[in-house]
Design a protein around this motif. Structure first.
Motif, PDB file in Angstrom:
ATOM      1  N   GLU A  97       0.828  -1.209   0.000  1.00  0.00           N
ATOM      2  CA  GLU A  97       0.000   0.000   0.000  1.00  0.00           C
ATOM      3  C   GLU A  97       0.862   1.258   0.000  1.00  0.00           C
ATOM      4  O   GLU A  97       0.608   2.223  -0.743  1.00  0.00           O
ATOM      5  CB  GLU A  97      -0.912  -0.008   1.232  1.00  0.00           C
ATOM      6  N   ASN A  98       1.902   1.246   0.815  1.00  0.00           N
ATOM      7  CA  ASN A  98       2.797   2.396   0.882  1.00  0.00           C
ATOM      8  C   ASN A  98       3.578   2.559  -0.420  1.00  0.00           C
ATOM      9  O   ASN A  98       3.784   3.685  -0.902  1.00  0.00           O
ATOM     10  CB  ASN A  98       3.776   2.249   2.049  1.00  0.00           C
ATOM     11  N   ALA A  99       3.989   1.436  -1.012  1.00  0.00           N
ATOM     12  CA  ALA A  99       4.732   1.489  -2.274  1.00  0.00           C
ATOM     13  C   ALA A  99       3.867   2.084  -3.385  1.00  0.00           C
ATOM     14  O   ALA A  99       4.348   2.891  -4.194  1.00  0.00           O
ATOM     15  CB  ALA A  99       5.210   0.102  -2.657  1.00  0.00           C
ATOM     16  N   ILE A 100       2.611   1.694  -3.442  1.00  0.00           N
ATOM     17  CA  ILE A 100       1.701   2.233  -4.456  1.00  0.00           C
ATOM     18  C   ILE A 100       1.539   3.742  -4.280  1.00  0.00           C
ATOM     19  O   ILE A 100       1.525   4.496  -5.259  1.00  0.00           O
ATOM     20  CB  ILE A 100       0.340   1.511  -4.390  1.00  0.00           C
ATOM     21  N   LYS A 101       1.447   4.181  -3.040  1.00  0.00           N
ATOM     22  CA  LYS A 101       1.318   5.623  -2.776  1.00  0.00           C
ATOM     23  C   LYS A 101       2.547   6.374  -3.277  1.00  0.00           C
ATOM     24  O   LYS A 101       2.435   7.429  -3.931  1.00  0.00           O
ATOM     25  CB  LYS A 101       1.132   5.865  -1.285  1.00  0.00           C
ATOM     26  N   LEU A 102       3.739   5.843  -2.990  1.00  0.00           N
ATOM     27  CA  LEU A 102       4.970   6.494  -3.441  1.00  0.00           C
ATOM     28  C   LEU A 102       5.056   6.512  -4.964  1.00  0.00           C
ATOM     29  O   LEU A 102       5.456   7.516  -5.563  1.00  0.00           O
ATOM     30  CB  LEU A 102       6.188   5.788  -2.841  1.00  0.00           C
ATOM     31  N   LEU A 103       4.680   5.414  -5.596  1.00  0.00           N
ATOM     32  CA  LEU A 103       4.735   5.337  -7.056  1.00  0.00           C
ATOM     33  C   LEU A 103       3.769   6.326  -7.696  1.00  0.00           C
ATOM     34  O   LEU A 103       4.075   6.928  -8.735  1.00  0.00           O
ATOM     35  CB  LEU A 103       4.427   3.909  -7.518  1.00  0.00           C
ATOM     36  N   LYS A 104       2.620   6.515  -7.075  1.00  0.00           N
ATOM     37  CA  LYS A 104       1.672   7.512  -7.579  1.00  0.00           C
ATOM     38  C   LYS A 104       2.235   8.917  -7.415  1.00  0.00           C
ATOM     39  O   LYS A 104       2.067   9.777  -8.291  1.00  0.00           O
ATOM     40  CB  LYS A 104       0.333   7.366  -6.861  1.00  0.00           C
ATOM     41  N   ASP A 105       2.935   9.165  -6.302  1.00  0.00           N
ATOM     42  CA  ASP A 105       3.586  10.462  -6.102  1.00  0.00           C
ATOM     43  C   ASP A 105       4.642  10.704  -7.180  1.00  0.00           C
ATOM     44  O   ASP A 105       4.823  11.841  -7.645  1.00  0.00           O
ATOM     45  CB  ASP A 105       4.236  10.532  -4.722  1.00  0.00           C
ATOM     46  N   PHE A 106       5.348   9.634  -7.572  1.00  0.00           N
ATOM     47  CA  PHE A 106       6.362   9.737  -8.622  1.00  0.00           C
ATOM     48  C   PHE A 106       5.756   9.685 -10.037  1.00  0.00           C
ATOM     49  O   PHE A 106       6.479   9.826 -11.020  1.00  0.00           O
ATOM     50  CB  PHE A 106       7.376   8.590  -8.491  1.00  0.00           C
ATOM     51  N   LYS A 107       4.441   9.417 -10.102  1.00  0.00           N
ATOM     52  CA  LYS A 107       3.722   9.320 -11.389  1.00  0.00           C
ATOM     53  C   LYS A 107       4.255   8.171 -12.255  1.00  0.00           C
ATOM     54  O   LYS A 107       4.403   8.284 -13.471  1.00  0.00           O
ATOM     55  CB  LYS A 107       3.805  10.641 -12.156  1.00  0.00           C
ATOM     56  N   ILE A 108       4.515   7.042 -11.601  1.00  0.00           N
ATOM     57  CA  ILE A 108       4.950   5.834 -12.301  1.00  0.00           C
ATOM     58  C   ILE A 108       3.737   4.933 -12.516  1.00  0.00           C
ATOM     59  O   ILE A 108       3.089   4.524 -11.547  1.00  0.00           O
ATOM     60  CB  ILE A 108       6.021   5.063 -11.485  1.00  0.00           C
ATOM     61  N   PRO A 109       3.370   4.591 -13.772  1.00  0.00           N
ATOM     62  CA  PRO A 109       2.204   3.735 -14.022  1.00  0.00           C
ATOM     63  C   PRO A 109       2.439   2.306 -13.546  1.00  0.00           C
ATOM     64  O   PRO A 109       3.465   1.694 -13.857  1.00  0.00           O
ATOM     65  CB  PRO A 109       2.039   3.794 -15.543  1.00  0.00           C
ATOM     66  N   LEU A 110       1.492   1.769 -12.798  1.00  0.00           N
ATOM     67  CA  LEU A 110       1.647   0.428 -12.227  1.00  0.00           C
ATOM     68  C   LEU A 110       1.599  -0.666 -13.284  1.00  0.00           C
ATOM     69  O   LEU A 110       2.161  -1.754 -13.087  1.00  0.00           O
ATOM     70  CB  LEU A 110       0.549   0.181 -11.188  1.00  0.00           C
ATOM     71  N   ASN A 111       0.928  -0.397 -14.413  1.00  0.00           N
ATOM     72  CA  ASN A 111       0.794  -1.432 -15.437  1.00  0.00           C
ATOM     73  C   ASN A 111       1.921  -1.413 -16.467  1.00  0.00           C
ATOM     74  O   ASN A 111       1.910  -2.182 -17.430  1.00  0.00           O
ATOM     75  CB  ASN A 111      -0.564  -1.305 -16.154  1.00  0.00           C
ATOM     76  N   GLU A 112       2.910  -0.538 -16.255  1.00  0.00           N
ATOM     77  CA  GLU A 112       4.031  -0.452 -17.195  1.00  0.00           C
ATOM     78  C   GLU A 112       5.039  -1.556 -16.909  1.00  0.00           C
ATOM     79  O   GLU A 112       5.303  -1.900 -15.757  1.00  0.00           O
ATOM     80  CB  GLU A 112       4.720   0.907 -17.067  1.00  0.00           C
ATOM     81  N   LYS A 113       5.616  -2.118 -17.988  1.00  0.00           N
ATOM     82  CA  LYS A 113       6.655  -3.135 -17.812  1.00  0.00           C
ATOM     83  C   LYS A 113       7.953  -2.477 -17.355  1.00  0.00           C
ATOM     84  O   LYS A 113       8.297  -1.379 -17.794  1.00  0.00           O
ATOM     85  CB  LYS A 113       6.901  -3.893 -19.124  1.00  0.00           C
ATOM     86  N   ILE A 114       8.657  -3.188 -16.486  1.00  0.00           N
ATOM     87  CA  ILE A 114       9.942  -2.705 -15.991  1.00  0.00           C
ATOM     88  C   ILE A 114      10.878  -2.407 -17.166  1.00  0.00           C
ATOM     89  O   ILE A 114      11.607  -1.414 -17.176  1.00  0.00           O
ATOM     90  CB  ILE A 114      10.594  -3.729 -15.042  1.00  0.00           C
ATOM     91  N   ALA A 115      10.839  -3.252 -18.192  1.00  0.00           N
ATOM     92  CA  ALA A 115      11.735  -3.104 -19.350  1.00  0.00           C
ATOM     93  C   ALA A 115      11.520  -1.793 -20.085  1.00  0.00           C
ATOM     94  O   ALA A 115      12.428  -1.305 -20.779  1.00  0.00           O
ATOM     95  CB  ALA A 115      11.546  -4.273 -20.307  1.00  0.00           C
ATOM     96  N   ASN A 116      10.341  -1.211 -19.956  1.00  0.00           N
ATOM     97  CA  ASN A 116      10.023   0.015 -20.692  1.00  0.00           C
ATOM     98  C   ASN A 116      10.349   1.289 -19.917  1.00  0.00           C
ATOM     99  O   ASN A 116      10.146   2.392 -20.428  1.00  0.00           O
ATOM    100  CB  ASN A 116       8.539   0.026 -21.071  1.00  0.00           C
ATOM    101  N   LEU A 117      10.826   1.144 -18.693  1.00  0.00           N
ATOM    102  CA  LEU A 117      11.103   2.310 -17.859  1.00  0.00           C
ATOM    103  C   LEU A 117      12.472   2.910 -18.179  1.00  0.00           C
ATOM    104  O   LEU A 117      13.431   2.189 -18.478  1.00  0.00           O
ATOM    105  CB  LEU A 117      11.059   1.929 -16.380  1.00  0.00           C
ATOM    106  N   SER A 118      12.555   4.221 -18.105  1.00  0.00           N
ATOM    107  CA  SER A 118      13.850   4.883 -18.226  1.00  0.00           C
ATOM    108  C   SER A 118      14.676   4.601 -16.974  1.00  0.00           C
ATOM    109  O   SER A 118      14.151   4.095 -15.968  1.00  0.00           O
ATOM    110  CB  SER A 118      13.659   6.394 -18.373  1.00  0.00           C
ATOM    111  N   HIS A 119      15.964   4.952 -17.025  1.00  0.00           N
ATOM    112  CA  HIS A 119      16.809   4.714 -15.850  1.00  0.00           C
ATOM    113  C   HIS A 119      16.276   5.459 -14.630  1.00  0.00           C
ATOM    114  O   HIS A 119      16.216   4.914 -13.526  1.00  0.00           O
ATOM    115  CB  HIS A 119      18.244   5.147 -16.135  1.00  0.00           C
ATOM    116  N   GLY A 120      15.870   6.711 -14.849  1.00  0.00           N
ATOM    117  CA  GLY A 120      15.359   7.498 -13.727  1.00  0.00           C
ATOM    118  C   GLY A 120      14.085   6.908 -13.147  1.00  0.00           C
ATOM    119  O   GLY A 120      13.912   6.868 -11.923  1.00  0.00           O
ATOM    120  N   MET A 121      13.186   6.438 -14.015  1.00  0.00           N
ATOM    121  CA  MET A 121      11.940   5.823 -13.543  1.00  0.00           C
ATOM    122  C   MET A 121      12.223   4.532 -12.791  1.00  0.00           C
ATOM    123  O   MET A 121      11.573   4.235 -11.780  1.00  0.00           O
ATOM    124  CB  MET A 121      11.012   5.573 -14.732  1.00  0.00           C
ATOM    125  N   LEU A 122      13.197   3.770 -13.275  1.00  0.00           N
ATOM    126  CA  LEU A 122      13.571   2.527 -12.587  1.00  0.00           C
ATOM    127  C   LEU A 122      14.092   2.828 -11.185  1.00  0.00           C
ATOM    128  O   LEU A 122      13.759   2.125 -10.218  1.00  0.00           O
ATOM    129  CB  LEU A 122      14.635   1.790 -13.402  1.00  0.00           C
TER     130      LEU A 122
END
Length: 261
Positions: A97-122
């Protein structure tokens, strides 16, 4: 005292990666381990976490911990959401739950594949996972590397808030300006040795810049030389000539260069 290192040594053949270092970290502190590439910072962290076997020395770690490694690598074939599920399976201290909150603060989509993330997003995903573990001490190896200034400030505020809530942070960084924003105590490393270890404010208070003519020497670190003069970084009790304040960048650079007079 939550972490104590005594006379730690780690050699790779003839390379003294960590050469007889000692330091302590108190509970709730933000402790920065600084130095150029190859200074021994990452090896020190890995010895503390038993990812490398020390050749000599004692390590006392009083508490649970989480680790953000230098290389931010996760399972590329998973989505961010599935990565949280996997983490939840393996870690009893992890709060999805806390991780999802942080990811939303960072505006990282939960359904995105790890392989498609930039270095900064990773990095942001990794930070969200690590800080969602309820542990006593967080070891962070270059936690803001590759982040743009706005996201970097978010991560720094997160680190500060964790410390304010009683958590301990030990981290490495190449960005001295961010260290000055949040670190209470720093250790400056070069060539496997700790050259300075104190509260940040005490280090900044301890050293000054001295400008002398080209032929004069002062006991301290030679910072730079021009056609007409020399600039030394030295302690106040050794200072002479034209004395000016020294920035932390100047102090760090002079100590790491190690041209001592």
């Amino acid at each position: 005292m939550i972490l104590k290192i005594e006379n730690l040594k780690k050699y790779y053949g003839e390379n003294k990666a960590v050469d007889d270092i000692s330091f302590e970290v108190q509970s709730g502190e933000i402790f920065a381990l600084l130095g150029p590439n190859g200074a021994g910072k990452t090896t020190t962290l890995k010895c503390i976490l038993e990812l490398r076997k020390p050749d000599f020395g004692n390590i006392i770690l009083n508490g649970t911990y989480s680790y953000l490694p230098e290389k931010k690598e996760l399972y590329h074939y998973l989505t961010v959401s599935k990565m949280l599920d996997v983490t939840e399976e393996f870690s009893k201290k992890f709060s999805k739950e806390n991780a999802i909150k942080l990811l939303k603060d960072f505006k990282i989509p939960l359904n995105e594949k790890i392989a498609n993330l930039s270095h900064g997003m990773l990095t942001q995903v990794y930070v969200s996972i690590v800080f969602s573990e309820d542990v006593d001490i967080y070891f962070l190896d270059e936690p803001t590397w590759g982040l743009d200034p706005l996201i970097r400030n978010q991560v720094l505020e997160l680190i500060r808030s964790m410390s304010n809530n009683g958590k301990t942070i030990v981290y490495t960084s190449h960005i001295l300006s961010e260290v000055e924003k949040i670190a209470e105590k720093v250790a400056i490393m070069a060539n496997g040795k700790i050259l300075e270890n104190d509260f940040l404010d005490s280090i900044k208070e301890k050293y000054v810049a001295c400008i002398t003519n080209k032929d004069e020497e002062i006991e301290g670190y030679l910072y730079k030389t021009t056609d007409a003069e020399k600039v030394f970084i030295t302690t106040k009790d050794k200072a002479k000539g034209k004395i000016e304040p020294a920035t932390f960048d100047m102090i760090f650079e002079a100590i790491v260069k190690g041209v001592k007079k």
